[in-house]
Design a protein around this motif. Sequence first.
Motif, PDB file in Angstrom:
ATOM      1  N   SER A 126       0.823  -1.182   0.098  1.00 36.80           N
ATOM      2  CA  SER A 126      -0.046   0.063  -0.175  1.00 36.80           C
ATOM      3  C   SER A 126       0.873   1.125  -0.037  1.00 36.80           C
ATOM      4  O   SER A 126       0.248   2.379  -0.238  1.00 36.80           O
ATOM      5  N   GLY A 127       2.122   1.155   0.226  1.00 34.70           N
ATOM      6  CA  GLY A 127       2.928   2.351   0.376  1.00 34.70           C
ATOM      7  C   GLY A 127       3.097   3.204   1.440  1.00 34.70           C
ATOM      8  O   GLY A 127       3.763   4.081   1.777  1.00 34.70           O
ATOM      9  N   ASN A 128       2.308   2.306   2.751  1.00 36.14           N
ATOM     10  CA  ASN A 128       2.496   3.066   3.889  1.00 36.14           C
ATOM     11  C   ASN A 128       3.877   2.519   4.827  1.00 36.14           C
ATOM     12  O   ASN A 128       4.312   3.442   5.614  1.00 36.14           O
ATOM     13  N   TRP A 129       4.493   1.487   4.409  1.00 32.80           N
ATOM     14  CA  TRP A 129       5.631   1.299   5.135  1.00 32.80           C
ATOM     15  C   TRP A 129       6.756   0.982   4.142  1.00 32.80           C
ATOM     16  O   TRP A 129       6.568   0.987   3.026  1.00 32.80           O
ATOM     17  N   ASP A 130       7.966   1.337   4.825  1.00 36.04           N
ATOM     18  CA  ASP A 130       9.200   1.322   3.890  1.00 36.04           C
ATOM     19  C   ASP A 130       9.673  -0.168   3.695  1.00 36.04           C
ATOM     20  O   ASP A 130       9.593  -0.898   4.686  1.00 36.04           O
ATOM     21  N   ALA A 131      10.543  -0.729   2.645  1.00 33.83           N
ATOM     22  CA  ALA A 131      10.828  -1.968   2.575  1.00 33.83           C
ATOM     23  C   ALA A 131      12.338  -1.719   2.822  1.00 33.83           C
ATOM     24  O   ALA A 131      13.329  -1.105   1.768  1.00 33.83           O
ATOM     25  N   PHE A 144      10.964  10.938  -1.675  1.00 30.98           N
ATOM     26  CA  PHE A 144      12.028  10.310  -1.152  1.00 30.98           C
ATOM     27  C   PHE A 144      11.623   8.949  -0.280  1.00 30.98           C
ATOM     28  O   PHE A 144      12.167   7.893  -0.526  1.00 30.98           O
ATOM     29  N   ARG A 145      10.474   9.136   0.310  1.00 35.12           N
ATOM     30  CA  ARG A 145       9.843   8.063   1.299  1.00 35.12           C
ATOM     31  C   ARG A 145       9.275   7.085   0.270  1.00 35.12           C
ATOM     32  O   ARG A 145       9.109   5.904   0.555  1.00 35.12           O
ATOM     33  N   HIS A 146       8.929   7.430  -0.769  1.00 33.37           N
ATOM     34  CA  HIS A 146       8.408   6.464  -1.919  1.00 33.37           C
ATOM     35  C   HIS A 146       9.314   5.770  -2.595  1.00 33.37           C
ATOM     36  O   HIS A 146       8.752   4.980  -3.466  1.00 33.37           O
ATOM     37  N   GLY A 147      10.743   5.922  -2.272  1.00 35.39           N
ATOM     38  CA  GLY A 147      11.710   5.074  -3.043  1.00 35.39           C
ATOM     39  C   GLY A 147      12.218   5.684  -4.410  1.00 35.39           C
ATOM     40  O   GLY A 147      12.586   4.907  -5.181  1.00 35.39           O
ATOM     41  N   PHE A 148      12.326   7.260  -4.583  1.00 35.36           N
ATOM     42  CA  PHE A 148      13.009   7.824  -5.494  1.00 35.36           C
ATOM     43  C   PHE A 148      13.927   8.843  -5.070  1.00 35.36           C
ATOM     44  O   PHE A 148      13.866   9.155  -4.013  1.00 35.36           O
ATOM     45  N   TYR A 149      15.156   8.966  -5.979  1.00 37.44           N
ATOM     46  CA  TYR A 149      16.068   9.941  -5.548  1.00 37.44           C
ATOM     47  C   TYR A 149      16.710  10.662  -6.530  1.00 37.44           C
ATOM     48  O   TYR A 149      17.016   9.649  -7.829  1.00 37.44           O
ATOM     49  N   TRP A 150      17.104  11.773  -6.857  1.00 39.24           N
ATOM     50  CA  TRP A 150      17.882  12.432  -7.498  1.00 39.24           C
ATOM     51  C   TRP A 150      18.309  13.924  -6.693  1.00 39.24           C
ATOM     52  O   TRP A 150      17.670  14.474  -5.991  1.00 39.24           O
TER      53      TRP A 150
END
Length: 343
Positions: A68-73, A283-289
């Motif tokens: 669901s995107g509530n927790w980080d992996a 960033f919390r959803h797993g993207f970075y630049w």
Amino acid sequence: MKSGLGAGIVLTSPKCDQLKYVLQIHFAASNNVAKYEALVNGLKMAKEIGVRQIQCFDDSDLVVQQASGNWDALDANMALYRFHVQKISGHFEGCEFHNIPRAENEAADTLSKLGSTRQAIPAGVALEHLRKPSIKPSPESESIFIPASSEADVVPMDIDSGSGSGNPGTERLNSAEAMAVEPMEIDIPDESIFTTHPMPAWAQPIMSYLKDRSLPEEEVSARQIQRRAKAYTIINGELYKRSVTNVLQRCVEPEEGQEILLDIHQGECGDHASSRTLVGKAFRHGFYWPSALQEAEDIVMKCNGYQRYASKIHMPASELKTIPITWSFAIWCLDMVGPFKWA
């Protein structure tokens, strides 16, 4: 009695018609991997039969919250499974994930025990052998182990018709009682769904250093790359950055990052947040630049709604004054008491 890893899937239609599947997993993995395999294969089966809207129920709170995107992996394989689930769920018009108690998941739990104990499969239940995971396992994680003897391709799912030749211990049902199930073929992994993204231009020096230990000739740039490369890792040929909270963030191009920020800022669920809030959500959803904060500030500065209401002065025009009790009588000549009687 042989034992191993298994999973169960139950697809229920709005009319309460059910399709039941048993997964026999032939590689060593953790229970969370088995839960993710059941979720991935269940979504693929629903997609194959033309389901448009789906609700997924599981008794694993970790899998549900991560999907669901509530927790980080934090685990590398769990992050890959989460991305894989998000890719497949994008093919549906609506996809929701819900956590339920284990007592309410008895049907799938029973099928899972059939798969793990390698017992005979009842008639009307589909059987699938998984000899490879749906993702390419990361060397940084120990949640998946594939023995050398299990490198063969995945065996397509076969549907038991109740004949004694397929499963000696099954019972034959009448045609009126047997559930009509059409065979379907599932390709694992599905390359059209789980694709590899191109390497961003700004991450090429770090990628070259991690792969070949190649550095630029300039001494200052070489030291910067060596220092920054400690926070990066390579998973399935893609570069990921590990944040201070151990969240794996996929490195993306600035153009893709701008689309992510715009979707968060003014998409369907956008709340026109500030620049630092936008970057934190991305960033919390797993993207970075690296240029995320500057691009977020530009988006906020050019936002029509943000500029229209952000400059409004909410202070009173003059100093506030205390209104006495007799103010209404003095200004509006209100006589709510009436004439006073003589004593």
